[in-house]
Design a protein around this motif. Structure first.
Motif, PDB file in Angstrom:
ATOM      1  N   LYS A 113       0.836  -1.207   0.000  1.00 55.37           N
ATOM      2  CA  LYS A 113       0.000   0.000   0.000  1.00 55.37           C
ATOM      3  C   LYS A 113       0.868   1.254   0.000  1.00 55.37           C
ATOM      4  N   LYS A 114       1.826   1.263   0.934  1.00 52.20           N
ATOM      5  CA  LYS A 114       2.710   2.427   1.036  1.00 52.20           C
ATOM      6  C   LYS A 114       3.632   2.522  -0.167  1.00 52.20           C
ATOM      7  N   SER A 115       4.034   1.373  -0.657  1.00 56.42           N
ATOM      8  CA  SER A 115       4.910   1.371  -1.834  1.00 56.42           C
ATOM      9  C   SER A 115       4.202   2.015  -3.017  1.00 56.42           C
ATOM     10  N   ALA A 116       2.921   1.685  -3.151  1.00 58.38           N
ATOM     11  CA  ALA A 116       2.158   2.223  -4.278  1.00 58.38           C
ATOM     12  C   ALA A 116       2.014   3.731  -4.147  1.00 58.38           C
ATOM     13  N   SER A 117       1.802   4.172  -2.908  1.00 63.85           N
ATOM     14  CA  SER A 117       1.600   5.615  -2.743  1.00 63.85           C
ATOM     15  C   SER A 117       2.903   6.390  -2.912  1.00 63.85           C
ATOM     16  N   LEU A 118       4.007   5.821  -2.488  1.00 58.52           N
ATOM     17  CA  LEU A 118       5.285   6.541  -2.587  1.00 58.52           C
ATOM     18  C   LEU A 118       6.005   6.292  -3.915  1.00 58.52           C
ATOM     19  N   GLY A 119       5.614   5.292  -4.601  1.00 60.26           N
ATOM     20  CA  GLY A 119       6.241   4.993  -5.896  1.00 60.26           C
ATOM     21  C   GLY A 119       7.552   4.225  -5.752  1.00 60.26           C
ATOM     22  N   ARG A 120       7.862   3.729  -4.593  1.00 61.00           N
ATOM     23  CA  ARG A 120       9.033   2.865  -4.433  1.00 61.00           C
ATOM     24  C   ARG A 120       8.711   1.801  -3.392  1.00 61.00           C
ATOM     25  N   TRP A 121       9.548   0.769  -3.391  1.00 59.02           N
ATOM     26  CA  TRP A 121       9.235  -0.344  -2.504  1.00 59.02           C
ATOM     27  C   TRP A 121       9.580   0.026  -1.067  1.00 59.02           C
ATOM     28  N   ILE A 122       8.557  -0.197  -0.227  1.00 56.67           N
ATOM     29  CA  ILE A 122       8.749   0.054   1.198  1.00 56.67           C
ATOM     30  C   ILE A 122       8.563  -1.273   1.939  1.00 56.67           C
ATOM     31  N   MET A 123       9.476  -1.537   2.841  1.00 56.71           N
ATOM     32  CA  MET A 123       9.427  -2.796   3.578  1.00 56.71           C
ATOM     33  C   MET A 123       8.830  -2.560   4.948  1.00 56.71           C
ATOM     34  N   LYS A 124       8.118  -3.601   5.382  1.00 58.65           N
ATOM     35  CA  LYS A 124       7.485  -3.551   6.697  1.00 58.65           C
ATOM     36  C   LYS A 124       8.411  -4.310   7.644  1.00 58.65           C
ATOM     37  N   GLN A 125       8.811  -3.618   8.750  1.00 55.61           N
ATOM     38  CA  GLN A 125       9.704  -4.275   9.699  1.00 55.61           C
ATOM     39  C   GLN A 125       8.918  -4.716  10.917  1.00 55.61           C
ATOM     40  N   THR A 126       9.118  -5.952  11.292  1.00 56.22           N
ATOM     41  CA  THR A 126       8.471  -6.431  12.498  1.00 56.22           C
ATOM     42  C   THR A 126       9.350  -6.086  13.688  1.00 56.22           C
ATOM     43  N   GLU A 127       8.819  -6.244  14.851  1.00 59.14           N
ATOM     44  CA  GLU A 127       9.582  -5.904  16.059  1.00 59.14           C
ATOM     45  C   GLU A 127      10.839  -6.743  16.171  1.00 59.14           C
ATOM     46  N   LEU A 128      10.674  -8.013  15.908  1.00 66.53           N
ATOM     47  CA  LEU A 128      11.823  -8.917  16.072  1.00 66.53           C
ATOM     48  C   LEU A 128      12.940  -8.547  15.107  1.00 66.53           C
ATOM     49  N   ASP A 129      12.593  -8.312  13.834  1.00 63.40           N
ATOM     50  CA  ASP A 129      13.591  -7.929  12.829  1.00 63.40           C
ATOM     51  C   ASP A 129      14.325  -6.668  13.237  1.00 63.40           C
ATOM     52  N   ALA A 130      13.540  -5.712  13.681  1.00 58.32           N
ATOM     53  CA  ALA A 130      14.148  -4.441  14.043  1.00 58.32           C
ATOM     54  C   ALA A 130      15.091  -4.603  15.210  1.00 58.32           C
ATOM     55  N   GLY A 131      14.678  -5.445  16.144  1.00 55.97           N
ATOM     56  CA  GLY A 131      15.521  -5.647  17.325  1.00 55.97           C
ATOM     57  C   GLY A 131      16.836  -6.295  16.997  1.00 55.97           C
ATOM     58  N   ARG A 132      16.890  -7.131  15.929  1.00 55.73           N
ATOM     59  CA  ARG A 132      18.133  -7.840  15.611  1.00 55.73           C
ATOM     60  C   ARG A 132      19.007  -7.071  14.641  1.00 55.73           C
ATOM     61  N   ALA A 133      18.525  -5.970  14.122  1.00 51.49           N
ATOM     62  CA  ALA A 133      19.281  -5.258  13.095  1.00 51.49           C
ATOM     63  C   ALA A 133      19.629  -3.845  13.566  1.00 51.49           C
ATOM     64  N   VAL A 134      20.765  -3.385  13.068  1.00 51.35           N
ATOM     65  CA  VAL A 134      21.174  -2.004  13.321  1.00 51.35           C
ATOM     66  C   VAL A 134      21.198  -1.308  11.986  1.00 51.35           C
ATOM     67  N   HIS A 135      20.605  -0.148  11.937  1.00 50.82           N
ATOM     68  CA  HIS A 135      20.577   0.583  10.685  1.00 50.82           C
ATOM     69  C   HIS A 135      21.647   1.674  10.736  1.00 50.82           C
ATOM     70  N   VAL A 136      22.564   1.571   9.828  1.00 45.54           N
ATOM     71  CA  VAL A 136      23.686   2.518   9.796  1.00 45.54           C
ATOM     72  C   VAL A 136      23.560   3.357   8.532  1.00 45.54           C
ATOM     73  N   VAL A 137      23.628   4.638   8.735  1.00 47.09           N
ATOM     74  CA  VAL A 137      23.595   5.538   7.585  1.00 47.09           C
ATOM     75  C   VAL A 137      24.928   6.273   7.544  1.00 47.09           C
ATOM     76  N   VAL A 138      25.569   6.226   6.390  1.00 46.86           N
ATOM     77  CA  VAL A 138      26.850   6.930   6.227  1.00 46.86           C
ATOM     78  C   VAL A 138      26.638   8.082   5.256  1.00 46.86           C
ATOM     79  N   ASP A 139      27.000   9.231   5.726  1.00 45.08           N
ATOM     80  CA  ASP A 139      26.794  10.440   4.931  1.00 45.08           C
ATOM     81  C   ASP A 139      28.103  10.761   4.196  1.00 45.08           C
ATOM     82  N   PRO A 140      28.117  10.746   2.867  1.00 40.75           N
ATOM     83  CA  PRO A 140      29.373  10.967   2.152  1.00 40.75           C
ATOM     84  C   PRO A 140      29.764  12.438   2.022  1.00 40.75           C
ATOM     85  N   TYR A 141      28.911  13.334   2.516  1.00 39.01           N
ATOM     86  CA  TYR A 141      29.194  14.761   2.326  1.00 39.01           C
ATOM     87  C   TYR A 141      30.407  15.171   3.153  1.00 39.01           C
ATOM     88  N   LYS A 142      31.361  15.825   2.465  1.00 44.17           N
ATOM     89  CA  LYS A 142      32.549  16.332   3.162  1.00 44.17           C
ATOM     90  C   LYS A 142      32.665  17.810   2.864  1.00 44.17           C
TER      91      LYS A 142
END
Lengths: 654, 331
Positions: free
Chosen positions: B216-245
């Motif tokens: 539903k959200k993917s259709a509205s945003l025009g890109r694929w959006i994943m649904k994260q469950t609590e367990l998945d989120a708890g086992r994963a760390v999301h790291v964002v690296v900003d290349p701007y210098k």
């Protein structure tokens, strides 16, 4: 190889390098023995797992300091020879270095010292056995050098896990290669004299000889069993029946005094050399040529066959030190090669007064001579009768000691004992002829020899030394030999196998003597001349053959075929040129621009250099180099890149 | 580096042993010519033969060597990486021994005891790269003294090979502690449900199962959006690296940031936590096996951007950036 085994091999190599010095006698035996005893002691300690300090290092250092002074004393007073003293010094250093190796790493210095010992050994050696010695030494030296090279490589990068180098097979491989290269180089190295120090070194003189200065019957005399080769004589098959058994004249004994026959001295008389040949007598009758290789054992005296009237191939021939005995001048080497022409009979070039010998004839000897000569009217007849009488009525004994007399007079031999060796027979005949007022003299030389069936030459050895008689017959000296024929040297019978084995050994020695030991500038010139001559004759044959062939095949069809072949050749060359790799094309282009691309240089480095010298050309070439890099080093093969490079290079050249 | 003691420009150098041998050969040559003694000439020919053969052997041996870059294990900047070179000897004649391989990228010179004729050897080597990124192996120098040590012969060879060098991992514990995953992030024990409750949404990452696409959200945003469950989120760390210098930030500081991100990801993976790495135009997720390499590879190839890059920063994501805090907030 463990370090202990390597150390033992290094010690053994040093000891081995000094072994030939025992045989060449370049230095006396005591220092050599001392050296080997010390080295064996060190080797024994190393083998038992102890250090090499047979003598404490401090003591050896003190010896080393003292030896500097001793060296001067040795050279000036003990050896009286700088080379011998230097050899002693090297021996000392070779013994000192293993002890010093505990404190400092001196493996390469030790090998250098061993090489110096090797140099001293081979410099004074002339025997063929030096060849296996050189080969064995080189093999061991290569092994040692490989170990040193390996150690240096490992040490240079602090590498610790390196295994020992297996050097045996590699050393053998390189030895074979080195021997091949050596064989090619040996005849090519220049045999020119040093213009600054001519004749510093020379051939070795030999200590013993079959010919003595005089025949002293007061001293015990016996013949030598030395099998050393004195001379080799080659003559054609048709000459052999007429000029054998060979007699090589080496000394003339014509003066008597105090029971001793001596050689009468004369001034040096140079013989005239015309067209490379010196004439020493006038020939008569059948003549032939013989080739002689001779070792000098009495100065530079020549041992010429009886009947020789011309000697060729020597720079100078001199009549000396007695009449009718000849010598030459040669400052180097103890071997000489020359040609002679021999005749059945020869006469002196000039008439000279001939005197009867001064042997004091006693009445019993005179009576005996008259009885033997009988009614002979000529010297020749009398000599033949005396010769026959002695040969049949007297007994040959090689060593007078076997008959209980170490020495005796000639009169004793003739009148009482009637037994003796060849010198007694010859002296007895001269004594008998003297009593008849016939001039006669004893000739010392070599007799017989052995025919080598493999090569066709006669080998005359020291053991063939013999004495016979020359009698003046009015116009020439004629040869007589009162020693019984069967008892003359060289007449012992040998089995066929032994004869061939001996011949084979002698052939090898002959090759060594002729083509290695005495190989000189003359041989090099002869080799070059032969090469040029053969090339010329081959070219001549080719030219005459080609001219004949040209006449036969010069037709339209032949010309068409040749033209087609040439066109094909050009096409092949053009294709090869066009298909050259891009690296070669770029290298050539860079060379045109003044940049030489060596093996160790990359295209980028060449480009960087070009940029300094010619920035515009570098800018033009840069994309091509980039394309080349991609074409050469990328994983995918793209033929279009190579084509583009070729095209662009053509445009650049245009 | 010990290699400095023997490396040189040029192709060949006479060694100390070689110099001694040449001098000795000259002495023998002089003695032979002076005396005309053919025994000395024999010695001289052997010595010249040895010299000649030594030169030919060392040149011919190295000439026929072909060296290839075979492989390298994980290469981290500043750490020795195990690798392998393959050396082939095309010669039909010469065995080449005692070869020393020197290259700028090698941790230390490599000793190769023997390369048999018409044979190949694989040599284990250690590479040492100073910086992360794509490193091209261009050339190696081969040296040998073989056979007799008279000459030190050199041959420079081109090789082709490429190594992706991962960022430098920080060594000190202090810097690691700053980014150690906190207890709550690692555990899902205080979460309700068994991985079925929706925890959050995020962009699609390569490797995600299509079963978890929130259509539903993917259709509205025009890109694929994943649904994260609590367990998945708890086992994963999301790291964002900003290349701007920004221009006023030094290169070293940027590299330090990349190293910190890499160290964090490395430690997280080591503790069994899944990591989702987001960078501009790329989002990667570590899972079992070699997939984690892709994260480090991405970091290795990360290039600093002169312009600020817009990225979605989700809840709980950890941002690595060299921007000033104010800039980051505004971004």
């Amino acid at each position: 190889m463990t370090p202990k085994a390597r150390e033992l091999e290094t010690l053994a190599l040093a000891m081995f390098a000094a072994v030939p010095l025992y045989f060449t006698q370049a230095i006396l035996a005591p220092p050599l023995i001392a050296f080997h005893v010390v080295m064996l002691g060190i080797a024994a300690r190393v083998a038992m797992g102890k250090g090499p300090e047979l003598i404490p290092a401090a003591v050896m250092r003190a010896f080393a300091v003292a030896y500097m002074f001793f060296y001067v004393i040795d050279a000036a007073a003990i050896s009286r020879n700088a080379i011998a003293a230097s050899t002693h010094l090297i021996l000392f250093i070779a013994a000192y270095q293993p002890i010093e190796s505990v404190r400092t790493r001196n493996q390469s210095q030790r090998l250098l010292t061993t090489s110096l010992l090797f140099l001293a050994s081979i410099a004074t050696a002339t025997h063929i056995l030096i060849l296996p010695f050189v080969v064995a030494f080189t093999f061991l030296m290569f092994r040692q050098l490989m170990h040193i090279s390996h150690d240096e490589s490992v040490r240079s990068i602090d590498y610790t896990a390196a295994r020992e180098l297996p050097a045996g097979r590699a050393a053998a491989f390189y030895l074979c290669g080195t021997t091949l290269v050596g064989m090619l180089l040996f005849p090519l190295l220049p045999r020119v004299r040093n213009p600054l120090l001519p004749g510093v070194g020379g051939g070795l003189t030999n200590a013993s000889t079959g010919l003595s200065e005089s025949i002293d019957f007061s001293q015990p005399r016996s013949s030598t069993g030395d099998a050393g080769v004195v001379t080799r004589v080659w003559m054609s098959q048709d000459a052999i029946p007429f000029f054998t058994p060979l007699r090589l004249r080496g000394a003339l004994y014509d003066r008597f005094g105090k029971n001793e026959w001596r050689q009468g001295r004369r001034e040096f008389l140079p013989m005239e050399v015309r067209n490379g040949a010196a004439t020493i007598a006038r020939p008569s009758g059948f003549t032939r040529r013989a080739i002689i290789q001779q070792r000098f054992i009495v100065g530079t005296r020549l041992f010429l066959p009886v009947g020789t009237y011309e000697v060729a191939g020597l720079p100078q021939v001199v009549e000396a030190p007695t009449r009718d005995i000849f010598m030459t001048w040669q400052t180097r080497g103890d071997l000489v090669n020359y040609d002679v022409r021999i005749a059945r009979e020869i006469r002196p070039l000039r008439q000279r007064p001939v005197a009867v010998s001064n042997y004091p004839v006693t009445p019993p000897v005179a009576l005996m001579a008259r009885q033997i000569a009988g009614d002979a009217t000529t010297a020749d007849q009398a000599a033949r009768r005396i010769e026959a009488h002695l040969a049949t009525k007297f007994t040959y004994v090689a060593d007078p000691a076997t008959i209980g007399r170490r020495s005796m007079t000639v009169d004793d031999f003739l009148l009482n004992e009637r037994r003796g060796h060849c010198e007694y027979f010859a002296a007895g005949m001269v004594a008998l002829l003297t009593s008849l007022n016939i001039p006669a003299r004893i000739v010392g030389g070599f007799y017989g020899g052995q025919l080598n069936p493999l090569t066709g030459y006669f080998v005359i050895r020291r053991q063939d030394a013999h004495a016979w008689v020359e009698v003046w017959t009015g116009d020439s000296w004629e040869t007589f030999d009162p020693t019984p024929v069967s008892l003359r040297p060289g007449n012992t019978q040998q089995g066929l196998l032994r004869v061939y084995a001996s011949a084979l050994g002698d052939s090898i020695t002959y090759f060594w003597d002729r083509y290695i030991l005495t190989f000189g500038l003359g041989d090099q010139v002869a080799l070059a001349i032969e090469l040029i001559t053969r090339t010329r004759s081959a070219m001549e044959r080719l030219r005459s053959g080609a001219a004949a062939s040209m006449r036969e095949v010069l037709s339209i069809r032949f010309l068409m075929i040749v033209t087609a072949l040439i066109a094909l050749g050009f096409l092949a060359v053009w294709l090869m040129h066009a298909r050259r790799p891009t690296s070669a094309l770029l290298t050539e282009h860079l060379r045109r621009l003044g940049i030489n691309v060596s093996d160790a240089m990359t295209m980028e480095e060449a480009l960087a250099r070009l940029r300094i010298e010619n920035p515009d050309a570098a800018d033009a070439l840069q994309p091509l180099i980039a394309m080349y890099e991609e074409e050469r080093f990328s994983n995918r093969h793209d033929a279009s890149l190579a084509s583009a490079i070729r095209r662009a290079l053509r445009e650049l050249r245009a | 580096m010990p290699a400095d003691t023997f490396t040189f420009n040029g192709v060949v150098r006479l060694t100390r042993v070689g110099t001694g041998f040449v001098l000795f050969t000259i002495v023998i040559g002089f003695a032979a010519i002076n005396t005309g003694n053919n025994s000395l000439y024999i010695g001289l020919t052997f010595m010249l033969g040895a010299l000649l053969l030594s030169g030919i052997a060392s040149k011919g041996g190295l000439k026929h060597l072909v060296i290839e870059f075979s492989s390298v294990d994980e290469a981290w900047a500043g750490r020795a990486a195990e690798g392998r070179l393959r050396i082939a000897n095309d010669s039909r004649i010469w065995n080449v021994r005692d070869v020393i391989v020197v290259a700028q990228e090698l941790a230390h010179p490599v000793f190769v005891p023997v390369v048999p004729r018409r044979g190949k050897v694989d040599v284990d080597v250690q590479f040492l790269f100073a910086h992360r990124g794509r490193v091209e192996l261009r050339q190696v120098d081969l040296y040998t003294r073989y056979p007799f040590g008279f000459f030190l012969k050199k041959r420079r060879m081109r090789i082709s090979g490429e190594v992706i060098v991962f960022p430098r991992l920080l060594e000190g514990d202090g810097s690691r502690d700053r980014f150690a995953p906190v207890e709550g992030e690692l555990s899902s024990a205080n979460r309700i449900g068994h991985g079925t409750d929706v925890h959050s949404f995020r962009d699609y990452v390569r490797g995600d199962s299509l079963r978890h696409v929130y259509w539903k959200k993917s259709a509205s945003l025009g890109r694929w959006i994943m649904k994260q469950t609590e367990l998945d989120a708890g086992r994963a760390v999301h790291v964002v690296v900003d290349p701007y210098k920004p221009r006023d930030v030094a290169d070293d500081e940027f590299e330090q940031m990349v190293s910190e991100a890499a160290t964090f990801i490395h430690d997280s993976i080591a503790q069994g936590v899944d990591v989702v790495l987001t960078m501009p135009r790329i989002s990667l997720r570590s899972s079992a096996g070699d997939a984690s390499r892709a994260l480090f590879r991405a970091l290795a190839l990360l290039e600093a951007s002169r312009e600020p890059v817009e990225q979605t920063l989700e809840r709980g994501a950890l941002l690595f950036s060299v921007r000033r805090i104010d800039d980051a907030k505004s971004a």
